[in-house]
Every structure is written in C-alpha cells, then in structure tokens.
Design an enzyme around this catalytic site. Structure first.
Site, short mmCIF file in Angstrom:
data_model
loop_
_atom_site.label_atom_id
_atom_site.label_comp_id
_atom_site.label_asym_id
_atom_site.label_seq_id
_atom_site.Cartn_x
_atom_site.Cartn_y
_atom_site.Cartn_z
N SER A 97 -15.97 35.47 0.36
CA SER A 97 -14.97 35.37 -0.70
C SER A 97 -14.37 33.99 -0.89
O SER A 97 -13.72 33.73 -1.90
CB SER A 97 -13.84 36.39 -0.46
OG SER A 97 -14.30 37.69 -0.71
N LYS A 100 -15.12 32.18 -4.06
CA LYS A 100 -14.45 32.55 -5.31
C LYS A 100 -13.61 31.42 -5.89
O LYS A 100 -13.48 31.30 -7.11
CB LYS A 100 -13.57 33.78 -5.07
CG LYS A 100 -14.35 35.03 -4.69
CD LYS A 100 -13.42 36.16 -4.24
CE LYS A 100 -14.21 37.40 -3.84
NZ LYS A 100 -13.35 38.49 -3.33
N TYR A 221 -23.48 36.31 -7.81
CA TYR A 221 -22.29 36.54 -6.98
C TYR A 221 -22.71 36.78 -5.53
O TYR A 221 -22.11 36.22 -4.59
CB TYR A 221 -21.50 37.73 -7.52
CG TYR A 221 -20.35 38.12 -6.63
CD1 TYR A 221 -19.20 37.34 -6.56
CD2 TYR A 221 -20.42 39.26 -5.83
CE1 TYR A 221 -18.14 37.68 -5.71
CE2 TYR A 221 -19.37 39.61 -4.99
CZ TYR A 221 -18.24 38.82 -4.94
OH TYR A 221 -17.21 39.16 -4.11
N TYR A 273 -5.89 38.77 0.28
CA TYR A 273 -5.94 40.16 -0.14
C TYR A 273 -4.58 40.84 -0.03
O TYR A 273 -3.56 40.24 -0.32
CB TYR A 273 -7.04 40.92 0.62
CG TYR A 273 -8.35 40.20 0.56
CD1 TYR A 273 -8.96 39.93 -0.66
CD2 TYR A 273 -8.98 39.74 1.72
CE1 TYR A 273 -10.16 39.24 -0.73
CE2 TYR A 273 -10.18 39.06 1.65
CZ TYR A 273 -10.77 38.81 0.42
OH TYR A 273 -11.95 38.14 0.37
N VAL A 291 -14.96 37.48 4.60
CA VAL A 291 -15.31 38.41 5.68
C VAL A 291 -16.38 37.83 6.61
O VAL A 291 -16.72 38.46 7.61
CB VAL A 291 -15.76 39.78 5.13
CG1 VAL A 291 -14.61 40.47 4.43
CG2 VAL A 291 -16.97 39.65 4.23
#
Length: 337
Positions: A97, A100, A221, A273, A291
């Site tokens: 992530s 991103k 992605y 998150y 992660v």
C-alpha cells in the site's frame, strides 16, 4: 508601595523570560536532529526488535507468508540528504500500500486534484484497508489510501496496458535514485490469484461508472504493490514528500509544495488505515504503511524515515516498525502537533 510593585513586576518579567529561554533551550536539545546517528537508530531497533513476536506476517497473500518474521531494518535520511541505516538494510520487501502515494502523485499530476477527488473522498475511515466501505451506498471510495480508492487512482493514470504501472515504477526509481528497483513477479502472481476482494471492488466501481477499462488496470495495481525496495528507499521517499517533492540529493525536477501537502495530508488522515487517528495522536506524522512490513514517514520540512518488520498488528501495520518510529519521535520531539 508603587516601588515594590515595580520591583515585583521586573522580577516577574525576568522569571518569565528565564523560563521561556530555558524551555526553548530544552526543546532545542530534544529536537536536535543533528545528533541522529546509526548508533541512535541501532539502540532504538534493538529495544523494539522483539515486538515481532506479538504479530504475524500477511499470509493471506501466500507469497508474503514466506517472509522471515524476524527481519528488521531502520533508516533515516536527514535534512542534508545523509542516510543512516541499521538492521537488515539490504533486505528487500514489497511496497504494497505504500505504492498508493506514488500512484496518487502521478494521477494528480496528470489530471489535477479536482478531477481525481471528484471520484473519491478525502475522508478517514474506521474500516480495514480492504473494506468496501461506502462503495455500495455512496458509490465512491472514501479515500485513495484504502484499496478501492487506490485501485481507482491507478486506473486514472493514462496509458494502455502496463504503461501506468511503469510510470509508478519509474517514479519510485527516480525518488530513490535507485534504477535497480523492480517488482516481484511471484508476489504479483500471488496477489493476482488471491485478490478476489480487490477484483470485486474493481467491478463494483466499473458498474458505478468510475472505471471504464478492463482488468489490465487491476493488474497494474497488483504490480505496483509488488514493487520491491529497502528501508533506505522508503526513507528517501519519506524525505521527498517531507521536502516539497525535492529528492534527497537536491534534485528539484518535481518540486511542488502543494503536491507534498496533498500527499502528506492523505498519509496523516488515512495512511495507517483505521489506526490513523490513534497514530496521529501518538506519532503525529504523515505516514504510510504496507502489509509487506514497511512504513514510510515524512517529517515535514525535515527528514524521511523508513522502517521494515513484516510482523503486523491487527490493522495491518508493522508492530516493531511502529514502536521504532514512536521512540524516535519521542526522543527528537518530531510530532507536528
């Protein structure tokens, strides 16, 4: 009486001034970043190494489940671009992530912030990173840091086939000044074969008219999440956004204060998150986790921080990584609050 009042007034001013200067001096001592060294980082790393025992690696992606839970690394790039490393500094891991924030930068550069955020929100969330959130009710992702928003962001980068992914890979290589960075094909295949929730989000957004392309966009992605780098590379990314998109070696090709503010604000709002609110209270810095076990941190106007430890807490954030960052923040008074 009047004379006594004047004396006490003068004493009060003197005492207040002394206390102010004393506080300022102590604060300066606390926040003197020039004292950061590899010894400093090593001490913090060793103090927090054992936290990996309290978490678990992200085995829901089979390939990630093979990583050594005991691996740990800690890197800082100081204001002058000098790099400090300790731990398993040569150990590569996947961005997941963290990619991103790079995709968001590219999409906004191409289409403008208004166009991107017309299709998603700036909101935080109390839901996990892979939650469908309000896709079925409001029809739009909450933010570009949750999976749904990130999948949409990547789909908005121009180019056919792998081109959007290659733009992300090239940007990571540029920011880190590391042309050897590649993506892990085995992790990519593992993510692609098990990413059914992500596939569901993709098609729900396609049904809502937010995405018009095919699964090549989703594959991009999965590939960006599989980009491999080190804690040092993360620290350089943290430095980049902390310093108005100026690279650690002073290269100003992408200098953009507004872009840095956008990325850092999203990192602070949703980068950790559903733990982001508590993290803002304890650490108080723009950060983005993945992660794969990495966390990138930007100390605005100052330094970049990169940590790696693949054992995760229930939110999907590195346990030892979080505690290393927290200790460094406390030692140098780095919180923006």
């Amino acid at each position: 009486m009047k004379k006594n009042n004047m004396v006490w007034s003068a004493k009060g001013i003197f005492i207040a001034g002394f206390l102010f200067l004393n506080t300022a001096v102590n604060a300066q001592k606390t926040a003197d970043l020039s004292t950061i060294s590899e010894k400093t980082l090593h001490t913090i790393l060793e103090k927090n190494r054992a936290y990996y025992k309290q978490g678990k690696v992200a085995d829901y992606i089979p390939e990630l489940g093979k990583v050594n839970a005991e691996s740990i690394a800690f890197s800082v790039v100081d204001k002058n671009g000098k790099v400090f490393n300790t731990g398993d500094v040569s150990k590569k891991f996947t961005m997941q992530s963290i990619s991103k924030i790079i995709a968001l930068m590219i999409a906004v550069n191409e289409r403008g912030e208004a166009d991107i955020f017309d299709k998603m929100g700036y909101y935080g969330s109390d839901k996990p990173f892979n939650h469908f959130a309000n896709l079925e009710t409001m029809g739009k992702p909450l933010n570009p840091m949750m999976n749904a928003g990130a999948i949409l962001t990547t789909s908005l980068i121009s180019g056919e086939g792998e081109k959007p992914f290659l733009k992300i890979l090239d940007m990571v290589r540029y920011i880190t000044k590391n042309p050897t960075i590649e993506y892990s094909k085995s992790v990519y295949e593992s993510e692609k074969s098990t990413g059914h929730r992500n596939r569901g989000m993709f098609y729900l957004m396609k049904n809502n008219g937010l995405i018009s392309g095919n699964e090549d966009q989703l594959d991009n992605y999965f590939r960006q999440c599989s980009i491999e780098l080190t804690a040092e590379d993360l620290a350089k990314i943290g430095y980049f956004f902390a310093n108005q998109c100026v690279r650690f070696d002073g290269d100003t090709t992408y200098k953009n204060a507004e872009m840095a503010r956008l990325i850092e604000s999203q990192m602070l709002t949703a980068g950790m998150y559903e733990f982001s609110g508590e993290y803002s209270r304890t650490v108080g810095l723009p950060s983005k986790s993945g992660v794969g076990g990495g966390i990138v941190v930007s100390v605005p106007g100052k330094i970049g921080i990169g940590v790696f430890s693949p054992s995760l807490d229930r939110h999907g954030n590195s346990l030892a990584g979080y505690h290393m960052i927290l200790d460094l923040v406390k030692q140098y008074d780095l919180s923006i609050f």
